[in-house]
Design a protein around this motif. Sequence first.
Motif, PDB file in Angstrom:
ATOM      1  N   SER A   1       2.478 -10.128   3.298  1.00  0.00           N
ATOM      2  CA  SER A   1       2.621  -8.748   3.752  1.00  0.00           C
ATOM      3  C   SER A   1       4.065  -8.301   3.780  1.00  0.00           C
ATOM      4  CB  SER A   1       1.968  -8.598   5.128  1.00  0.00           C
ATOM      5  OG  SER A   1       2.815  -9.117   6.105  1.00  0.00           O
ATOM      6  N   THR A   2       4.245  -6.994   4.046  1.00  0.00           N
ATOM      7  CA  THR A   2       5.601  -6.450   4.111  1.00  0.00           C
ATOM      8  C   THR A   2       6.246  -6.779   5.454  1.00  0.00           C
ATOM      9  OG1 THR A   2       4.576  -4.395   4.786  1.00  0.00           O
ATOM     10  CG2 THR A   2       5.229  -4.564   2.489  1.00  0.00           C
ATOM     11  N   GLU A   3       5.449  -7.352   6.367  1.00  0.00           N
ATOM     12  CA  GLU A   3       5.968  -7.776   7.682  1.00  0.00           C
ATOM     13  C   GLU A   3       6.751  -6.649   8.353  1.00  0.00           C
ATOM     14  OE1 GLU A   3       4.882 -10.311   9.084  1.00  0.00           O
ATOM     15  OE2 GLU A   3       4.285 -11.726   7.517  1.00  0.00           O
ATOM     16  N   PHE A   4       6.173  -5.431   8.330  1.00  0.00           N
ATOM     17  CA  PHE A   4       6.909  -4.274   8.867  1.00  0.00           C
ATOM     18  C   PHE A   4       6.985  -4.258  10.385  1.00  0.00           C
ATOM     19  CE2 PHE A   4       3.209  -1.770  10.202  1.00  0.00           C
ATOM     20  CZ  PHE A   4       2.186  -2.248   9.377  1.00  0.00           C
TER      21      PHE A   4
ATOM     22  N   SER B   1      11.297 -12.072   0.382  1.00  0.00           N
ATOM     23  CA  SER B   1      10.243 -12.944  -0.136  1.00  0.00           C
ATOM     24  C   SER B   1       9.057 -12.175  -0.715  1.00  0.00           C
ATOM     25  CB  SER B   1       9.750 -13.837   1.009  1.00  0.00           C
ATOM     26  OG  SER B   1       9.050 -14.929   0.536  1.00  0.00           O
ATOM     27  N   ARG B   2       8.632 -11.114  -0.023  1.00  0.00           N
ATOM     28  CA  ARG B   2       7.399 -10.412  -0.430  1.00  0.00           C
ATOM     29  C   ARG B   2       7.402 -10.034  -1.928  1.00  0.00           C
ATOM     30  NH1 ARG B   2       4.568  -8.570  -3.025  1.00  0.00           N
ATOM     31  NH2 ARG B   2       3.017  -6.949  -2.872  1.00  0.00           N
ATOM     32  N   PRO B   3       8.481  -9.408  -2.469  1.00  0.00           N
ATOM     33  CA  PRO B   3       8.443  -9.019  -3.882  1.00  0.00           C
ATOM     34  C   PRO B   3       8.381 -10.208  -4.844  1.00  0.00           C
ATOM     35  CG  PRO B   3      10.290  -7.960  -2.749  1.00  0.00           C
ATOM     36  CD  PRO B   3       9.728  -8.958  -1.806  1.00  0.00           C
ATOM     37  N   LEU B   4       8.810 -11.401  -4.394  1.00  0.00           N
ATOM     38  CA  LEU B   4       8.823 -12.562  -5.295  1.00  0.00           C
ATOM     39  C   LEU B   4       7.407 -13.012  -5.656  1.00  0.00           C
ATOM     40  CD1 LEU B   4      11.627 -14.696  -3.551  1.00  0.00           C
ATOM     41  CD2 LEU B   4      11.864 -13.144  -5.489  1.00  0.00           C
ATOM     42  N   PHE B   5       6.433 -12.627  -4.836  1.00  0.00           N
ATOM     43  CA  PHE B   5       5.050 -13.066  -5.080  1.00  0.00           C
ATOM     44  C   PHE B   5       4.440 -12.429  -6.328  1.00  0.00           C
ATOM     45  CE2 PHE B   5       5.548 -14.676  -0.891  1.00  0.00           C
ATOM     46  CZ  PHE B   5       4.733 -15.796  -0.854  1.00  0.00           C
ATOM     47  N   ASP B   6       4.873 -11.209  -6.652  1.00  0.00           N
ATOM     48  CA  ASP B   6       4.252 -10.522  -7.797  1.00  0.00           C
ATOM     49  C   ASP B   6       4.466 -11.351  -9.071  1.00  0.00           C
ATOM     50  OD1 ASP B   6       3.535  -8.501  -6.041  1.00  0.00           O
ATOM     51  OD2 ASP B   6       5.417  -7.451  -6.336  1.00  0.00           O
ATOM     52  N   GLN B   7       5.711 -11.779  -9.293  1.00  0.00           N
ATOM     53  CA  GLN B   7       6.014 -12.571 -10.502  1.00  0.00           C
ATOM     54  C   GLN B   7       5.421 -13.978 -10.391  1.00  0.00           C
ATOM     55  OE1 GLN B   7       7.762 -11.319 -13.236  1.00  0.00           O
ATOM     56  NE2 GLN B   7       7.035 -13.201 -14.206  1.00  0.00           N
ATOM     57  N   LEU B   8       5.574 -14.591  -9.223  1.00  0.00           N
ATOM     58  CA  LEU B   8       5.078 -15.973  -9.061  1.00  0.00           C
ATOM     59  C   LEU B   8       3.574 -16.037  -9.353  1.00  0.00           C
ATOM     60  CD1 LEU B   8       6.078 -18.894  -7.674  1.00  0.00           C
ATOM     61  CD2 LEU B   8       4.219 -18.210  -6.174  1.00  0.00           C
TER      62      LEU B   8
ATOM     63  N   ASP C   1       0.880  -4.406   1.397  1.00  0.00           N
ATOM     64  CA  ASP C   1       0.342  -5.614   2.041  1.00  0.00           C
ATOM     65  C   ASP C   1      -0.788  -6.163   1.179  1.00  0.00           C
ATOM     66  OD1 ASP C   1       2.124  -5.477   4.053  1.00  0.00           O
ATOM     67  OD2 ASP C   1       0.775  -4.566   5.515  1.00  0.00           O
ATOM     68  N   THR C   2      -0.803  -7.488   1.018  1.00  0.00           N
ATOM     69  CA  THR C   2      -1.766  -8.106   0.094  1.00  0.00           C
ATOM     70  C   THR C   2      -2.431  -9.301   0.766  1.00  0.00           C
ATOM     71  OG1 THR C   2      -0.099  -9.617  -0.784  1.00  0.00           O
ATOM     72  CG2 THR C   2      -0.349  -7.529  -1.927  1.00  0.00           C
ATOM     73  N   GLN C   3      -3.479  -9.791   0.116  1.00  0.00           N
ATOM     74  CA  GLN C   3      -4.143 -11.024   0.590  1.00  0.00           C
ATOM     75  C   GLN C   3      -4.161 -11.989  -0.576  1.00  0.00           C
ATOM     76  OE1 GLN C   3      -7.274 -12.515  -0.264  1.00  0.00           O
ATOM     77  NE2 GLN C   3      -7.123 -14.054   1.330  1.00  0.00           N
TER      78      GLN C   3
END
Length: 478
Positions: free
Chosen positions: A51-54, A69-76, A145-147
């Motif tokens: 999540s964006t941990e807002f 960290s959050r944006p790194l998940f899209d590529q990973l 935010d994602t799951q």
Amino acid sequence: MYNTDILVVGAGAVGIAIARELSKFNIDVMVVDKKDDVGGDASKSCSSCISTEFTLTPGTLESKICQCSRPLFDQLCRDLDVPLNYCGSITPAVNQEQFEKIPSILKKAFDNGVYDVEYRSKEELLEMEPNLNPEVLGGVYSPRDTQINQFLLVVAQAENAAENGVEFLLDCKVEGIELEQGRVSLVRTTKGDIRTKYIVNAAGLGNDEIAGMVGECDYTVHPRKGQFYVLEKDTPVKVSHIILSIPLPQTRGKLIIPTVDGNILVGPTAEDLYDKDDKKTTKEGLKEVEREARMLVPGLHMEDTITQFVGLRPAREPEGYNILVSEKARGYVGISGVRSSGLTGSLGIAKYTIQMMREAGLTLERKKGFKATRKGIVNFSKASDEERDRLIAEDPLYGHVICRCETVTESEIVQAIRRPVGARTVDAVKRRVRAGMGRCQGGFCGPQVLEILARELGVDAEEIRKRDGVSYMLRHEK
Ligand SMILES: Cc1cc2nc3c(=O)[nH]c(=O)nc-3n(C[C@H](O)[C@H](O)[C@H](O)COP(=O)(O)OP(=O)(O)OC[C@H]3O[C@@H](n4cnc5c(N)ncnc54)[C@H](O)[C@@H]3O)c2cc1C
């Protein structure tokens, strides 16, 4: 006696992200875990939101790391073929007191740099999520935010790290650390001694015990229990966004989470404990989850529960992310306080920790030929008819369904066992390919999975365990 340059203790989301990041460089890396499988402890039994941990406290290390960290998940997730559900989240206010907290939540999101979090009216929310409590007054929408499938997140990184040279030693508990002239030199484990220059302590709940071995423990770690329900895929009242409660100081409250695999996850509680092994669900805890979840979505069919489980957050006192590159015990790196956001924070923690190690003198040189990608096991249940024909033609074991609830074939189970850092137990198979994750919870396919494991590993069926410890599936009576 084993030898390595960097020993990572803990094969959870944090330890594995660090090991995979280190596998980009020319350096020997080994991961040990006291469990039989990678996946960790908190990491495999959490709410699984990236999540964006807002709602974190702005300006803290936790907030900074999670924002990176959050944006790194899209590529990973693209590189390693890990399913991510881009569902967004909604935080509805269902009474006046909650409604009055919305401006401060929006301000916190802004101060955390999460500028895409926005207010939504009652009408807008009910259009986005028709099963929400009709009493809703308005709320907060967070689109990024994602799951994630938290098992595959860790397994995929571990497989990729192994392909890039990282060694794994599982069922291996760290019991002592020896220093030579103030520097880490030898780690004593249940599988023998490991000579190493660095030890990275990513042991979650076990973090304080390991920190104590080098005299770097001026804090404690205790479990904060979270209890969950898992509802079956065809439950009639579903949600398409993560539904969050208005957060309280000690907890984010209850969540209703649509998973990438189609189930609905409901929970967790936040109960402070002393016993690090207390994974029992309780009637009171589950009732609390149900009561608070129904305030968000009153029509939830809790009778469609297929299982309940507990996750233990590693809560640090004093709290907060703490990443220590020790000067007292050179070569010791401790990562503690990763309590409630560590799945999201894991990729950022890996980058941050390695940079701190570099600043303290670690030399790293990029590895030529690093393999950045990995393909997941092709999921028969999600394949089209043509794809199914092709899969069966290429491997006839795709034509043999073992788990009826989730339509998992023998081929998928065999691949889960044969891959790098492959499954060795019934639960490890379940986490990789979902055999046993459905309505019957392995009642039908369990014995067949056991037979396949024994055949593929070349051992007697009596040696196959459900998970770590002495959880043997069969008993041999003389
Ligand atoms: C109920 C709940 C809900 C959560 N929800 C979310 C969420 O939605 N999003 C999010 O980002 N985070 C969430 N979290 C937090 C997140 O799960 C944790 O912060 C994260 O998983 C911590 O990862 P880790 O690798 O540090 O620890 P772990 O996954 O606990 O791994 C630590 C590993 O160290 C091993 N170990 C311990 N001692 C030793 C030893 N002596 N020798 C060898 N190995 C050892 C353990 O066996 C374990 O495998 C939640 C946590 C819980 C429990």
